[in-house]
Motif scaffolding. Structure first.
Motif, short mmCIF file in Angstrom:
data_model
loop_
_atom_site.label_atom_id
_atom_site.label_comp_id
_atom_site.label_asym_id
_atom_site.label_seq_id
_atom_site.Cartn_x
_atom_site.Cartn_y
_atom_site.Cartn_z
N MET A 52 0.82 -1.21 0.00
CA MET A 52 0.00 0.00 0.00
C MET A 52 0.85 1.26 0.00
SD MET A 52 -3.14 -0.97 2.59
CE MET A 52 -2.03 -1.19 4.00
N LEU A 53 1.94 1.26 0.76
CA LEU A 53 2.78 2.45 0.87
C LEU A 53 3.72 2.62 -0.32
CD1 LEU A 53 3.76 2.38 4.65
CD2 LEU A 53 1.98 3.73 3.53
N GLY A 54 3.96 1.55 -1.07
CA GLY A 54 4.86 1.66 -2.21
C GLY A 54 4.36 2.65 -3.24
N PHE A 55 3.05 2.69 -3.47
CA PHE A 55 2.47 3.64 -4.42
C PHE A 55 2.63 5.06 -3.93
CE2 PHE A 55 -1.28 6.06 -5.89
CZ PHE A 55 -1.01 6.05 -7.25
N VAL A 56 2.44 5.25 -2.61
CA VAL A 56 2.55 6.59 -2.03
C VAL A 56 3.97 7.12 -2.14
CG1 VAL A 56 2.29 7.96 0.07
CG2 VAL A 56 0.66 6.13 -0.45
N ILE A 57 4.93 6.28 -1.80
CA ILE A 57 6.33 6.73 -1.83
C ILE A 57 6.79 6.99 -3.26
CG2 ILE A 57 7.48 4.48 -1.98
CD1 ILE A 57 9.45 5.50 0.12
N SER A 58 6.26 6.26 -4.22
CA SER A 58 6.62 6.50 -5.62
C SER A 58 6.10 7.86 -6.09
CB SER A 58 6.08 5.38 -6.51
OG SER A 58 4.66 5.35 -6.48
N LEU A 59 4.89 8.23 -5.66
CA LEU A 59 4.35 9.54 -6.02
C LEU A 59 5.16 10.67 -5.39
CD1 LEU A 59 0.47 9.02 -5.74
CD2 LEU A 59 1.85 9.22 -7.81
N LEU A 60 5.53 10.49 -4.12
CA LEU A 60 6.32 11.51 -3.43
C LEU A 60 7.68 11.72 -4.10
CD1 LEU A 60 5.62 10.67 0.33
CD2 LEU A 60 4.88 12.71 -0.92
N LEU A 61 8.35 10.63 -4.46
CA LEU A 61 9.67 10.74 -5.08
C LEU A 61 9.57 11.30 -6.50
CD1 LEU A 61 11.35 7.45 -3.81
CD2 LEU A 61 11.91 9.79 -3.15
N ALA A 62 8.49 10.95 -7.22
CA ALA A 62 8.30 11.49 -8.57
C ALA A 62 8.12 13.01 -8.50
CB ALA A 62 7.10 10.84 -9.24
N TYR A 63 7.31 13.47 -7.55
CA TYR A 63 7.11 14.91 -7.39
C TYR A 63 8.41 15.58 -6.95
CZ TYR A 63 5.42 19.32 -5.48
OH TYR A 63 5.24 20.65 -5.20
N ARG A 64 9.15 14.91 -6.09
CA ARG A 64 10.41 15.47 -5.57
C ARG A 64 11.42 15.67 -6.70
NH1 ARG A 64 14.22 17.81 -3.58
NH2 ARG A 64 15.47 17.15 -1.79
N THR A 65 11.60 14.66 -7.54
CA THR A 65 12.58 14.76 -8.63
C THR A 65 12.12 15.75 -9.69
OG1 THR A 65 11.56 12.80 -9.63
CG2 THR A 65 13.53 12.46 -8.31
N ASN A 66 10.83 15.80 -9.97
CA ASN A 66 10.32 16.75 -10.97
C ASN A 66 10.51 18.18 -10.50
OD1 ASN A 66 9.50 14.77 -12.77
ND2 ASN A 66 7.41 14.68 -11.99
N THR A 67 10.26 18.43 -9.21
CA THR A 67 10.45 19.77 -8.66
C THR A 67 11.92 20.18 -8.73
OG1 THR A 67 8.59 19.45 -7.16
CG2 THR A 67 10.11 21.22 -6.64
N ALA A 68 12.81 19.26 -8.38
CA ALA A 68 14.24 19.56 -8.42
C ALA A 68 14.71 19.82 -9.84
CB ALA A 68 15.02 18.40 -7.81
N TYR A 69 14.22 19.03 -10.80
CA TYR A 69 14.63 19.22 -12.20
C TYR A 69 14.10 20.55 -12.75
CZ TYR A 69 15.29 18.55 -17.18
OH TYR A 69 15.67 18.73 -18.49
N ASP A 70 12.91 20.95 -12.33
CA ASP A 70 12.38 22.25 -12.77
C ASP A 70 13.30 23.38 -12.33
OD1 ASP A 70 10.19 21.16 -14.02
OD2 ASP A 70 8.83 21.45 -12.31
#
Length: 287
Positions: free
Chosen positions: A64-82
């Motif tokens: 259940m938490l694997g999906f949540v952590i994947s969303l958090l990390l995707a947002y984190r990397t996208n924000t950093a790349y921006d």
């Protein structure tokens, strides 16, 4: 900045660059491996938990938490790349403004002495800005006939920008530049300060602490609980599985940390020094 061929898969897979996250995480991966081995030993050899033990159901939580952590990390990397990409666009704007300013002045001015001064002072702004953003000390920039003293107690790029403005104003007062030409040139001069301010905004405004800290804690507790569930289904094979899972999750966070400040000295940061050298080369060709 790391130079590479994006089509060379073999190099990506089997070559480990000094900035690769695998090198940075290797000590922690070793500790995680020992920890996983200890948990497996306790559950399988010491406690000898049965298949009916409720500990086995911990893996449901991970699903259940694997999906949540994947969303958090995707947002984190996208924000950093921006932030990284915005920094690159700002320095591209500085390159264009420096060229445009030099092109206009090369046509407007006829005095070789004035051209020589501007040929040296215009690229100096990019060089000072690069060192300013990377927190490098700049005590004095010396060119052939320019002795510019940099006051560390004041804003360094502003001191260079003021010198350029002062020179342009002197040219206007002496009649070498008309009022209309001064207005045209002012657009490029204003861009210098705009770029500096935008770069400082990226430099001085990191990702909110609570958000960054939460992701790190989330990854830590997620990894620390993985062996308890995997020990039942994988046994000692859970050791490489947990290590690999930690490597993937922690690497994404490390990459985001590195590129969210694109003006440092990390391998993947923007090559501002190289861009400054190119600006100097182009200005010297134009003027």
């Amino acid at each position: 900045m790391v130079q590479y061929n994006p089509k060379d898969w073999i190099t990506f897979i089997f070559r480990f660059h000094k900035s690769d996250t695998f090198r940075q995480l290797m000590p922690m991966m070793f500790v995680i491996g020992l920890y996983t081995y200890g948990v497996c030993f306790l559950e399988i050899e010491y406690w000898k938990l049965s298949e009916k033990s409720h500990v086995k159901n911990i893996s449901i939580m991970h699903g259940m938490l694997g999906f949540v952590i994947s969303l958090l990390l995707a947002y984190r990397t996208n924000t950093a790349y921006d932030r990284w990409w915005e920094g690159r666009k700002l320095w591209g704007s500085l390159v264009n403004s420096s060229r445009n300013l030099a092109l206009k002045l090369s046509v407007i001015l006829s005095d070789e002495k004035d051209k020589k001064f501007l040929r040296q002072i215009i690229p100096m702004y990019a060089s000072i800005l690069s060192k300013h953003l990377s927190n490098s000390d700049v005590s004095k920039m010396l060119y052939e006939n320019i002795d510019l003293e940099i006051d560390h107690s004041k804003h360094k790029p502003n001191q260079v920008a003021k010198t350029i403005f002062q020179k342009i104003n002197d040219l206007y007062k002496s009649g070498k530049i008309t009022g209309d030409q001064l207005i045209t040139i002012n657009n490029e001069l204003q861009t210098f300060t705009d770029v500096c301010g935008a770069c400082e905004r990226i430099k001085n405004t990191p990702i909110p602490y609570s958000y960054s800290a939460f992701i790190k804690k989330f990854i830590f507790f997620y990894i620390m609980t993985l062996p308890f569930g995997y020990a039942f289904s994988l046994g000692y094979y859970s050791i490489p599985v947990v290590i690999f899972t930690f490597y993937v999750l922690a690497s994404l966070e490390l990459i985001a940390e590195e590129i969210e400040d694109p003006f440092g000295n990390d391998a993947n940061d923007l090559p501002t020094e190289k861009i400054s050298e190119n600006i100097k080369k182009h200005i010297e060709e134009i003027l």
